[in-house]
Design a protein around this motif. Sequence first.
Motif, mmCIF file in Angstrom:
data_model
loop_
_atom_site.group_PDB
_atom_site.id
_atom_site.type_symbol
_atom_site.label_atom_id
_atom_site.label_comp_id
_atom_site.label_asym_id
_atom_site.label_seq_id
_atom_site.Cartn_x
_atom_site.Cartn_y
_atom_site.Cartn_z
ATOM 1 N N VAL A 11 9.755 35.867 44.465
ATOM 2 C CA VAL A 11 9.256 36.509 45.680
ATOM 3 C C VAL A 11 7.847 37.044 45.462
ATOM 4 N N LYS A 12 7.613 37.673 44.305
ATOM 5 C CA LYS A 12 6.281 38.200 43.993
ATOM 6 C C LYS A 12 5.250 37.070 43.948
ATOM 7 N N GLY A 13 5.584 35.974 43.301
ATOM 8 C CA GLY A 13 4.679 34.830 43.237
ATOM 9 C C GLY A 13 4.418 34.235 44.604
ATOM 10 N N TYR A 14 5.435 34.187 45.467
ATOM 11 C CA TYR A 14 5.276 33.663 46.827
ATOM 12 C C TYR A 14 4.336 34.552 47.640
ATOM 13 N N THR A 73 2.102 36.618 46.467
ATOM 14 C CA THR A 73 0.769 36.509 45.868
ATOM 15 C C THR A 73 0.069 35.233 46.346
ATOM 16 N N ALA A 74 0.828 34.156 46.455
ATOM 17 C CA ALA A 74 0.242 32.897 46.928
ATOM 18 C C ALA A 74 -0.165 32.988 48.395
ATOM 19 N N LEU A 75 0.594 33.724 49.195
ATOM 20 C CA LEU A 75 0.259 33.860 50.615
ATOM 21 C C LEU A 75 -0.927 34.771 50.846
ATOM 22 N N THR A 76 -0.944 35.901 50.140
ATOM 23 C CA THR A 76 -1.983 36.904 50.399
ATOM 24 C C THR A 76 -3.214 36.719 49.512
ATOM 25 N N GLY A 77 -3.074 36.112 48.359
ATOM 26 C CA GLY A 77 -4.192 35.940 47.446
ATOM 27 C C GLY A 77 -4.462 37.161 46.615
ATOM 28 N N MET A 78 -3.598 38.120 46.627
ATOM 29 C CA MET A 78 -3.793 39.362 45.866
ATOM 30 C C MET A 78 -2.998 39.328 44.586
#
Length: 65
Positions: free
Chosen positions: A55-58, A60-65
Amino acid sequence: MKTIVTTNSRTETDMQHEVSGFLFTVVSASALIIGIWGVACLVGGLVSGGFMSLVKGYLTALTGM
């Protein structure tokens, strides 16, 4: 008394129907392969890091943060 019967058989093929059936099969098989690949990637992500890491990786991939 014997009767002679002559029959003429003729086969017509609707080429458009044959091609569309073939293309439907190819597209369906491609969708199945892509779906199986997606499930395999999801399972691999869950196994390697767990649900929260996935979930964290997903996110991060969506927001770029």
